[in-house]
Design a protein around this motif. Structure first.
Motif, PDB file in Angstrom:
ATOM      1  N   HIS A  96      16.332  63.641   6.349  1.00  7.11           N
ATOM      2  CA  HIS A  96      15.985  64.109   7.708  1.00  7.11           C
ATOM      3  C   HIS A  96      14.487  64.343   7.874  1.00  7.11           C
ATOM      4  O   HIS A  96      14.019  65.386   8.305  1.00  7.11           O
ATOM      5  N   SER A 134      20.193  67.592  12.770  1.00  8.49           N
ATOM      6  CA  SER A 134      20.749  68.219  13.966  1.00  8.49           C
ATOM      7  C   SER A 134      20.922  67.175  15.056  1.00  8.49           C
ATOM      8  O   SER A 134      20.452  66.037  14.935  1.00  8.49           O
ATOM      9  N   ARG A 135      21.570  67.568  16.143  1.00  6.27           N
ATOM     10  CA  ARG A 135      21.724  66.635  17.259  1.00  6.27           C
ATOM     11  C   ARG A 135      20.363  66.297  17.873  1.00  6.27           C
ATOM     12  O   ARG A 135      20.139  65.175  18.319  1.00  6.27           O
ATOM     13  N   ARG A 136      19.466  67.269  17.896  1.00  5.96           N
ATOM     14  CA  ARG A 136      18.127  66.987  18.390  1.00  5.96           C
ATOM     15  C   ARG A 136      17.420  65.987  17.471  1.00  5.96           C
ATOM     16  O   ARG A 136      16.776  65.044  17.950  1.00  5.96           O
ATOM     17  N   THR A 137      17.551  66.200  16.167  1.00  7.18           N
ATOM     18  CA  THR A 137      16.963  65.245  15.211  1.00  7.18           C
ATOM     19  C   THR A 137      17.565  63.867  15.394  1.00  7.18           C
ATOM     20  O   THR A 137      16.861  62.847  15.329  1.00  7.18           O
ATOM     21  N   HIS A 138      18.853  63.830  15.637  1.00 10.34           N
ATOM     22  CA  HIS A 138      19.546  62.550  15.830  1.00 10.34           C
ATOM     23  C   HIS A 138      18.993  61.810  17.045  1.00 10.34           C
ATOM     24  O   HIS A 138      18.708  60.601  16.967  1.00 10.34           O
ATOM     25  N   GLU A 139      18.824  62.497  18.167  1.00  8.28           N
ATOM     26  CA  GLU A 139      18.313  61.849  19.372  1.00  8.28           C
ATOM     27  C   GLU A 139      16.886  61.349  19.158  1.00  8.28           C
ATOM     28  O   GLU A 139      16.527  60.244  19.593  1.00  8.28           O
ATOM     29  N   ARG A 195      15.601  60.524  16.301  1.00  7.69           N
ATOM     30  CA  ARG A 195      15.704  59.398  15.357  1.00  7.69           C
ATOM     31  C   ARG A 195      16.102  58.119  16.082  1.00  7.69           C
ATOM     32  O   ARG A 195      15.568  57.038  15.807  1.00  7.69           O
ATOM     33  N   ARG A 227      26.434  56.823  11.537  1.00  9.66           N
ATOM     34  CA  ARG A 227      27.221  58.069  11.579  1.00  9.66           C
ATOM     35  C   ARG A 227      26.238  59.232  11.493  1.00  9.66           C
ATOM     36  O   ARG A 227      25.736  59.548  10.417  1.00  9.66           O
ATOM     37  N   SER A 228      25.947  59.821  12.642  1.00  9.43           N
ATOM     38  CA  SER A 228      24.963  60.898  12.681  1.00  9.43           C
ATOM     39  C   SER A 228      25.246  61.786  13.893  1.00  9.43           C
ATOM     40  O   SER A 228      25.487  61.247  14.979  1.00  9.43           O
ATOM     41  N   PRO A 229      25.262  63.101  13.716  1.00 12.15           N
ATOM     42  CA  PRO A 229      25.105  63.816  12.443  1.00 12.15           C
ATOM     43  C   PRO A 229      26.210  63.436  11.455  1.00 12.15           C
ATOM     44  O   PRO A 229      27.352  63.233  11.836  1.00 12.15           O
ATOM     45  N   ASP A 285      33.663  67.192  11.460  1.00 11.44           N
ATOM     46  CA  ASP A 285      33.517  68.574  11.914  1.00 11.44           C
ATOM     47  C   ASP A 285      34.507  69.473  11.177  1.00 11.44           C
ATOM     48  O   ASP A 285      35.649  69.654  11.592  1.00 11.44           O
TER      49      ASP A 285
END
Length: 393
Positions: free
Chosen positions: A286, A311-316, A318, A336-338, A342
């Protein structure tokens, strides 16, 4: 049978007689796939499993009988709701099991020589290859003319073979071709051919077990989550590599469960690898300077799974960076991210479990939802699974 190859090969080396029961076909809900095996030696010691417990006792007795008779036998086990104490699968499925007696000729004996037989020698060669992690396919007759039941042929990637099925000379050649095709796909399953090697005439059904090196799991990022994921990967049967560009973190001492720890830039290491469709790639760094060049390459490879932590913010963020370097939407859909399912995971071990669960669900076609009340299959049928075989017992 090859799933317990190391133990059986040791028995062969010691000259121990044994009988091995192998699942050759399943129908409906069944606890073990084709190729799963239970073996019993002349002293009554048992290893392996064919059903997870529900028919083990009956199969154990069949193995003991085969050791006495010296004959192979194919038997079926299914659910019986008429007799609560009948032997059968409580899960409701049906399995066909081939029981084969094996009398090793002893270390150093020639195939077919005094004190041994060609089938035992072929099975020993297959077990030895599987125990060494070599690529090979073992084809055994599980239905057809009684004289051929249990006969075995070992096929290697270079086309060489050991043993014979004992029928028409073309039978071995056709069986070898069919086995090579399954081996190339890394699959275990059944095929039907004619007794003379053609597709017509009296049918012969073969169980082909493929022995291939374990699939690879490459974990990028030498962090505590990677250490936990390496343990889960080994538990699931993967050859695990941990890769990180930082030598202070990428040390064998920090990752004792990994098969290898590599110090290199992730994208450069990936470029140098020959990967197949069973490989899973887990990106736990990450950090954009590692993630973007790595994922740019990974999402274009024909691997089984690509997951990335964050995180979802990191995913967006990325995704935006990957689009900027030319990665298309179809390729991004593979990511597959995050990473993981669950599970509400918090600790490295729980997170590793969620990642492992997602990899299994992706590989087996599972939904990842709770089975309670889901009305979904517990055991998913193989995409091209074998049909049930008629018993020759």
């Amino acid at each position: 049978m090859l799933d317990i190859a190391e133990e059986l090969h040791r028995w062969c080396e010691r000259g121990r007689d044994f009988a091995v029961a192998t699942v050759v076909a399943t129908h409906g809900s069944a606890p073990r796939p084709p190729g799963a095996a239970l073996a019993v030696d002349a002293d009554g010691e048992a290893i392996g499993s064919v059903s997870g417990g529900c028919v083990e006792g009956a199969v154990y007795e069949l193995c003991q009988e085969a050791l006495v008779s010296g004959e192979s036998v194919l038997s079926s086990f299914g659910y019986s709701d008429e007799d609560a104490f009948a032997v059968g699968l409580t899960c409701g499925g049906v399995i066909d099991i081939l029981v084969t007696p094996v009398r090793p000729s002893g270390a150093g004996a020639e195939e077919g020589g005094a004190g041994g037989d060609s089938t035992a020698a072929t099975l020993d060669a297959a077990l030895a290859a599987a125990a060494r992690g070599e690529t090979a396919a073992l084809a055994r007759v599980v239905a057809g003319p009684p004289a051929l039941i249990g006969r075995a042929l070992l096929v290697r990637p270079d086309g060489t073979r050991t043993g014979t099925l004992g029928g028409h000379r073309v039978l071995d050649r056709t069986a070898a071709e069919e086995a090579a095709a399954l081996l190339d796909a890394g699959r275990t399953g059944t095929v039907e051919i004619g007794a003379d090697g053609s597709r017509c005439g009296e049918p012969v059904v073969l169980l082909v077990e493929s022995s291939v090196p374990p699939p690879r799991m490459i974990v990028f990022g030498a962090i505590d989550f990677a250490a936990a994921l390496a343990r889960v990967g080994k538990f699931l049967g993967y050859h695990v590599t941990v890769c990180d560009a930082r030598p202070v973190f990428a040390t064998a001492g920090r990752f004792p469960a990994a098969d290898e720890v590599v110090v290199d830039w992730p994208h450069r290491y990936l470029d140098a690898q020959e990967l197949d469709s069973r490989t899973v790639l887990c990106v736990l760094t990450h950090d954009a300077k590692f993630d973007v060049p790595l994922l740019e390459r990974a999402l274009r490879l024909p691997v089984a799974y690509v997951g990335a932590m964050g995180s979802r913010r990191t995913h967006e963020d990325r995704l935006d960076r990957l689009r900027a370097v030319g990665v298309g939407e179809r390729e991004l859909d593979r990511l597959r991210s995050p990473i993981g399912l669950d599970l509400g995971a918090r600790t490295p071990e729980e997170t590793a479990l969620s990642i492992g669960a997602e990899i299994v669900a992706s590989r087996r076609g599972g939904s990842g939802v709770p089975l309670t009340g889901a009305h979904t299959p517990i055991h998913h049928e193989p995409r091209s699974g074998p049909e049930r075989l008629g018993s020759v017992a």
